[in-house]
Design a protein around this motif. Structure first.
Motif, PDB file in Angstrom:
ATOM      1  N   LEU A 115      13.780  13.632  -6.258  1.00 13.87           N
ATOM      2  CA  LEU A 115      12.536  13.222  -6.270  1.00 13.87           C
ATOM      3  C   LEU A 115      11.848  12.938  -5.119  1.00 13.87           C
ATOM      4  N   GLY A 116      12.616  12.347  -4.114  1.00 14.94           N
ATOM      5  CA  GLY A 116      11.856  12.146  -2.651  1.00 14.94           C
ATOM      6  C   GLY A 116      11.817  13.456  -2.053  1.00 14.94           C
ATOM      7  N   LEU A 117      12.883  14.230  -2.350  1.00 16.66           N
ATOM      8  CA  LEU A 117      12.687  15.643  -1.489  1.00 16.66           C
ATOM      9  C   LEU A 117      11.504  16.326  -2.198  1.00 16.66           C
ATOM     10  N   LYS A 118      11.120  16.391  -3.181  1.00 15.94           N
ATOM     11  CA  LYS A 118       9.982  17.170  -3.995  1.00 15.94           C
ATOM     12  C   LYS A 118       8.673  16.513  -3.566  1.00 15.94           C
ATOM     13  N   ARG A 119       8.812  15.270  -3.345  1.00 15.01           N
ATOM     14  CA  ARG A 119       7.331  14.638  -2.991  1.00 15.01           C
ATOM     15  C   ARG A 119       7.193  14.705  -1.519  1.00 15.01           C
ATOM     16  N   CYS A 120       8.236  14.754  -0.534  1.00 16.01           N
ATOM     17  CA  CYS A 120       8.125  15.270   0.827  1.00 16.01           C
ATOM     18  C   CYS A 120       7.511  16.465   1.059  1.00 16.01           C
ATOM     19  N   GLY A 121       8.222  17.453   0.244  1.00 10.41           N
ATOM     20  CA  GLY A 121       7.802  18.769   0.236  1.00 10.41           C
ATOM     21  C   GLY A 121       6.373  18.883   0.142  1.00 10.41           C
ATOM     22  N   CYS A 124       0.903  -1.136  -0.051  1.00 12.80           N
ATOM     23  CA  CYS A 124       0.039   0.097  -0.117  1.00 12.80           C
ATOM     24  C   CYS A 124       0.745   1.335   0.115  1.00 12.80           C
ATOM     25  N   PHE A 125       0.768   1.854  -1.013  1.00 12.23           N
ATOM     26  CA  PHE A 125       1.657   3.300  -1.377  1.00 12.23           C
ATOM     27  C   PHE A 125       0.960   4.691  -0.742  1.00 12.23           C
ATOM     28  N   TRP A 126      -0.553   4.434  -1.027  1.00 15.28           N
ATOM     29  CA  TRP A 126      -1.324   5.699  -1.087  1.00 15.28           C
ATOM     30  C   TRP A 126      -1.776   6.222   0.373  1.00 15.28           C
ATOM     31  N   SER A 127      -1.797   5.565   1.532  1.00 16.40           N
ATOM     32  CA  SER A 127      -2.424   6.076   2.768  1.00 16.40           C
ATOM     33  C   SER A 127      -1.255   7.170   3.119  1.00 16.40           C
ATOM     34  N   GLU A 128      -1.793   7.888   3.962  1.00 14.51           N
ATOM     35  CA  GLU A 128      -1.052   9.468   4.575  1.00 14.51           C
ATOM     36  C   GLU A 128       0.195   8.845   5.174  1.00 14.51           C
ATOM     37  N   ASN A 129       0.042   7.885   6.138  1.00 16.73           N
ATOM     38  CA  ASN A 129       1.351   7.425   6.558  1.00 16.73           C
ATOM     39  C   ASN A 129       2.208   6.978   5.606  1.00 16.73           C
ATOM     40  N   HIS A 130       1.917   5.816   4.797  1.00 14.82           N
ATOM     41  CA  HIS A 130       2.454   4.921   4.017  1.00 14.82           C
ATOM     42  C   HIS A 130       3.205   5.996   2.703  1.00 14.82           C
ATOM     43  N   ALA A 131       2.608   6.999   2.352  1.00 13.64           N
ATOM     44  CA  ALA A 131       3.119   7.762   1.601  1.00 13.64           C
ATOM     45  C   ALA A 131       4.160   8.549   1.918  1.00 13.64           C
ATOM     46  N   LEU A 132       4.184   9.174   3.123  1.00 14.92           N
ATOM     47  CA  LEU A 132       5.430   9.850   3.623  1.00 14.92           C
ATOM     48  C   LEU A 132       6.605   8.947   3.959  1.00 14.92           C
ATOM     49  N   LEU A 133       6.086   7.602   4.227  1.00  7.15           N
ATOM     50  CA  LEU A 133       7.292   6.840   4.597  1.00  7.15           C
ATOM     51  C   LEU A 133       8.077   6.354   3.371  1.00  7.15           C
ATOM     52  N   PHE A 134       7.392   6.236   2.309  1.00  8.56           N
ATOM     53  CA  PHE A 134       8.011   5.848   0.922  1.00  8.56           C
ATOM     54  C   PHE A 134       8.892   7.128   0.653  1.00  8.56           C
ATOM     55  N   HIS A 135       8.088   8.302   0.517  1.00 10.29           N
ATOM     56  CA  HIS A 135       8.940   9.345  -0.015  1.00 10.29           C
ATOM     57  C   HIS A 135      10.168   9.594   0.696  1.00 10.29           C
ATOM     58  N   GLY A 136      10.085   9.576   2.324  1.00 14.01           N
ATOM     59  CA  GLY A 136      11.113   9.885   3.058  1.00 14.01           C
ATOM     60  C   GLY A 136      12.207   9.097   2.616  1.00 14.01           C
ATOM     61  N   ALA A 137      11.724   7.451   2.525  1.00 18.02           N
ATOM     62  CA  ALA A 137      12.862   6.683   2.439  1.00 18.02           C
ATOM     63  C   ALA A 137      13.472   6.745   0.952  1.00 18.02           C
ATOM     64  N   ASP A 189      15.096  14.925  11.594  1.00 17.30           N
ATOM     65  CA  ASP A 189      16.599  14.732  11.865  1.00 17.30           C
ATOM     66  C   ASP A 189      17.496  14.424  10.748  1.00 17.30           C
ATOM     67  N   PHE A 190      16.934  14.022   9.546  1.00 17.40           N
ATOM     68  CA  PHE A 190      18.220  13.784   8.172  1.00 17.40           C
ATOM     69  C   PHE A 190      17.665  14.447   7.137  1.00 17.40           C
ATOM     70  N   ALA A 191      16.562  14.984   6.984  1.00 18.92           N
ATOM     71  CA  ALA A 191      16.398  15.658   5.585  1.00 18.92           C
ATOM     72  C   ALA A 191      16.770  17.230   5.474  1.00 18.92           C
ATOM     73  N   PRO A 192      17.227  17.651   4.411  1.00 15.29           N
ATOM     74  CA  PRO A 192      17.897  19.123   4.637  1.00 15.29           C
ATOM     75  C   PRO A 192      16.679  20.149   4.632  1.00 15.29           C
ATOM     76  N   GLU A 193      17.106  20.975   4.766  1.00 13.84           N
ATOM     77  CA  GLU A 193      15.986  22.571   4.893  1.00 13.84           C
ATOM     78  C   GLU A 193      15.548  22.851   3.417  1.00 13.84           C
ATOM     79  N   PRO A 194      14.322  23.131   3.536  1.00 11.55           N
ATOM     80  CA  PRO A 194      13.552  23.503   4.559  1.00 11.55           C
ATOM     81  C   PRO A 194      12.567  22.364   4.830  1.00 11.55           C
ATOM     82  N   VAL A 195      12.818  21.050   4.426  1.00 13.16           N
ATOM     83  CA  VAL A 195      11.792  20.062   4.822  1.00 13.16           C
ATOM     84  C   VAL A 195      12.076  19.549   6.145  1.00 13.16           C
ATOM     85  N   SER A 196      13.281  19.883   6.683  1.00 11.06           N
ATOM     86  CA  SER A 196      13.516  19.431   8.118  1.00 11.06           C
ATOM     87  C   SER A 196      12.368  20.188   9.213  1.00 11.06           C
TER      88      SER A 196
END
Length: 789
Positions: free
Chosen positions: A413-419, A374-387, A451-458
């Motif tokens: 791409l992950g940074l963009k999706r997290c944002g 499952c990719f699309w639920s709110e928690n899963h989506a951020l976990l995948f994008h952050g990973a 803890d580990f993403a660059p700014e401004p995402v952190s």
């Protein structure tokens, strides 16, 4: 031995064989997992007709190569639902015999989410071609029954992927009271009789009351239960008992829970806050992790305390196997693995194995692979994008084979999706708002970014973490979360046992604790808890705010709390629109992901008449044990694993409106839905006093009062819990709830007298609930095409 159909005309006893679980692997040509799963369901069915057995015997082998066994337990459903981490093919046979007093054709109805073939006396009578995820499929048919026994044989086929509804039910409406059912063979009849016996067991505190003349040997767990005639005394403090009956070589069981012994747990007092928070991490570190797919959380706790050892290496290797298999929720494990790598020095071989696993992982639906994640639920989506962001940054020069991108490109791409995810939550709020099971997971995903993403995402992740925790604390009453929820499970009936309780306990170790391992992320984060959180937990609040597409209402006082989500919303706020069914929809943005989530996990555009999922609509509470709410269940027994279940979620959305300490809820059950009662969760033994009189249910706890009016007579019903459930057997039911306290009404007697004088009225024809000129709510049916999968 034969038995009656239940009060709604359902057959509640079957012999079943299976489910037989087989491999189901096909290529995935889609970049949309929901479309892929719809396609899998469309090609799953085996159209070859099975050889119908000439004789069916309990314990003998069926054409599936598996033994026939009994299925009952009081449920209208044959239910072999299960959670499949990897797509599988599921097949089941079922058989029962209907006894008719004369040759006559009866209208009947079949309910299922699977593909079904049903034979009557050897003749094909009904077919459901394709499985669906939701809503339930409903087939009407006519069954020409002959006088005497009529054999019903059912073949069910389904796609097993994540939470899978492998169920069906057979219902007779007209003439159901003239029909009975039985099973072939004396031993099967004996099991049916034993099942009826077990359903007659009652529970009064620590005492089990058994009907006379058991049809088989009866045993009880836990050990130490004392037998005295038909009365059994459980060991003091027993919260759960299993009563087993044996007939011949076969057993049936019934599970009961002793509500009086299910209580909040508290950490030892006398320690400072920092020491008590360390104790939380120590409890996670000590967890027995044998067979735990998410052992990485326990390993993180042991690393945080400096207590890691050689066995943790084996646990990590097993975790990597789960990731390699791409089981559903493997993204949970990935988040923990990444955190471990970022924080600690690991040996070369283990580090290399982690690298190989992560670069071959499937981080999104647009990457190659056939699985059931499952990719699309709110928690899963951020976990995948952050990973994707963090794994790509860890291995910038490597090529990630499933996407063909370099690590650096994956990170970008992950940074963009997290944002995008963070910006959406800041603008619209959470879709999984206040969710007991998923807010903890989302916290883990957010803290990895802090803890580990660059700014401004952190910094943005820290702001959203503040939002999440502040919302939970605003809804905290007497130490637990009291509020509607975007997604919920059975722990909704025990607020002090919900997963979010672990977050509250970390914020304030004086409130009840519960077992949940996700707070381990707090042990090593730079994130700082907002200082205002504890004040919000105890503040008296009156709020109405938007979250997702919902409008949430909270009225929290010293002695009671009432909270709900409006259906439909009363304000004029602009809602976000689902784009997943648009022909030219842009699939690369978070709005499309969010739209898929709304389709699968249910909408927050709450409107009466829409098919529901795991959404919880309202709570009334006098403390975190004395609560009340109503729902329209999806499962008809408490042990059901359906979504929606027995106490969690609603099969059809009600109309709900709250005005401070008053709330109305109107339920309208259509003929296309298989369950025709709503029920009220009301743990009577938890209150100081309760009364059921003149259409009202009253209760008091300390200085808080509760009153609930219902237009339909309420009937006590016992399942796993006793004296906790009141059912309203009607298609159109209205509830009117009022909370008050000693400060407002002086005494409980004065409150009940005032309530009985209220001009509460429900006009069933108009579907209109009112209380004089002060409150009104009309039910108008809505349709939502996004809720069909």
């Amino acid at each position: 031995m034969s038995a009656q159909l239940n009060r709604e005309g359902f057959v509640t006893g079957w012999l079943i064989s299976g489910p037989k679980i087989g491999e189901f692997e096909i290529d995935n040509p889609f970049d949309d997992q929901l479309r892929f799963e719809k396609y899998m369901r469309s090609v799953l069915r085996d159209n070859s007709a099975p050889v119908l057995p000439r004789e069916i015997v309990l314990g003998a082998e069926s054409g599936l190569g598996m033994p026939w066994r009994y299925s009952g337990g009081g449920s209208r459903y044959v239910d072999v639902s299960f959670f499949y981490h990897i797509p599988k093919r599921v097949e089941l046979y079922a058989y029962t015999e209907i006894i008719a007093g004369e040759d006559k054709t009866f209208p009947a109805e079949l309910w299922t989410y699977a593909a079904i073939d049903l034979w009557l006396n050897g003749n094909l009578a009904c077919t459901v071609e394709r499985p669906v995820y939701k809503p339930v499929t409903h087939r009407q048919m006519t069954l020409p029954l002959k006088k005497g026994k009529n054999g019903i044989f059912v073949r069910m086929q389904n796609l097993g992927v994540r939470d899978t509804r492998s169920i069906f039910a057979l219902q007779f409406r007209e003439g159901a009271d003239t029909l009975r059912f039985t099973l072939p063979g004396s031993e099967a009849e004996g099991l049916l009789n034993l099942d009826v016996y077990l359903q007659g067991i009652m529970c009064d505190g620590d005492t089990l009351l058994l009907p006379p003349n058991p049809p088989g040997e009866i045993t009880v767990e836990p050990a130490g239960t004392e037998f005295s005639g038909n009365s059994l005394t459980l060991p003091p403090g027993t919260a759960r008992a299993v009563i087993k009956g044996r007939y011949g070589s076969h057993t049936q069981e019934r599970v009961v829970e002793v509500l009086e012994n299910i209580r909040p747990s508290f950490a030892a007092s006398g320690k400072g806050e920092a020491e008590r928070r360390k104790d939380i991490i120590s409890r996670i570190a000590r967890d027995n992790t044998s067979g735990n797919r998410f052992v990485i959380l326990n390993v993180l706790a042991r690393y945080a305390l400096g207590e890691n050892g050689p066995s943790d290496r084996d646990a990590l290797l097993k975790s990597l196997e789960y990731i390699d298999e791409r089981i559903d929720c493997s993204d949970f494990i990935v988040a923990g693995i990444i955190r471990l790598v970022k924080l600690y020095s690991l040996d070369h071989d283990l580090s290399e194995k982690i690298r190989e696993t992560l670069i071959h992982y499937r981080f999104w639906m647009d990457e190659s692979g056939s699985d059931g994640m499952c990719f699309w639920s709110e928690n899963h989506a951020l976990l995948f994008h952050g990973a994707q962001l963090l794994a790509g940054a860890m291995y910038p020069g490597d090529v990630f084979p499933r996407s063909g991108r370099s690590g650096r490109e994956q990170a970008d791409l992950g940074l963009k999706r997290c944002g995008e995810w963070l910006a959406d939550i800041k603008a619209d709020g959470f879709e999984e708002f206040l969710s007991s099971g998923y807010m903890c997971v989302t916290i883990g995903a957010l803290l990895n970014l802090v803890d580990f993403a660059p700014e401004p995402v952190s910094s943005q992740a820290a702001e959203v973490t503040d939002m999440l925790l502040e919302q939970l604390c605003r809804h905290t009453f007497k130490g637990s979360v009291i509020g509607p929820q975007g997604r919920v499970y059975r722990d909704v009936i025990f607020p002090f046992l919900q997963g979010t309780q672990s977050l509250l306990h970390y914020i304030d170790p004086s409130v009840p604790l519960t077992d949940n391992d996700w707070p381990v992320f707090f042990a090593t984060t730079k994130y700082k808890l907002p200082v205002r959180l504890k004040d919000l937990m105890t503040a008296e609040l009156s709020e109405r705010y938007s979250c997702g597409n919902g409008e949430i209402v909270l009225y929290k006082r010293k002695d009671y709390a009432l909270s709900s989500v409006a259906s439909p919303r009363q304000d004029t706020a602009v809602k976000w629109r689902n784009i997943s069914v648009d022909f030219d929809a842009e699939k690369n943005g978070y709005r499309y992901t969010k739209s898929l989530n709304e389709r699968f996990h249910g909408t927050t555009d709450f409107r009466p008449g829409v098919f529901g999922y795991q959404q919880h609509f309202w709570y009334a509470a006098l403390n975190n044990e004395c609560i009340a709410f109503a729902n329209l269940p999806g499962g008809d027994v408490d042990h059901s694993s359906m979504r929606p279940g027995y106490w969690y979620g609603n099969g059809i959305f009600p109309a709900v409106k709250q005005d401070k300490n008053m709330l109305g809820a109107v339920y309208n059950i259509p003929e296309t839905y298989p369950i025709h009662f709503t029920h009220l969760f009301f743990p009577a033994v938890k209150y100081d006093e309760y009364r059921l009189e003149e259409g009202w249910l009253f209760a008091k706890k300390d200085s808080g009062w509760l009153g609930i009016w219902c237009n339909t007579p309420l009937e006590w019903h016992n399942d796993m819990l006793f004296k906790s459930e009141l059912r309203a057997y009607a298609d159109r039911t209205a509830y009117f709830c009022v909370c008050s306290d000693a400060a407002q009404d002086g005494s409980f007697d004065a409150f009940t007298a005032w309530c009985r004088k209220l001009p509460v009225r429900f006009e069933e024809g108009r579907m209109f609930l009112s209380c004089g000129d002060t409150f009104s709510l009309r039910y108008a049916v809505h349709f939502d095409h996004t809720q069909y999968i």
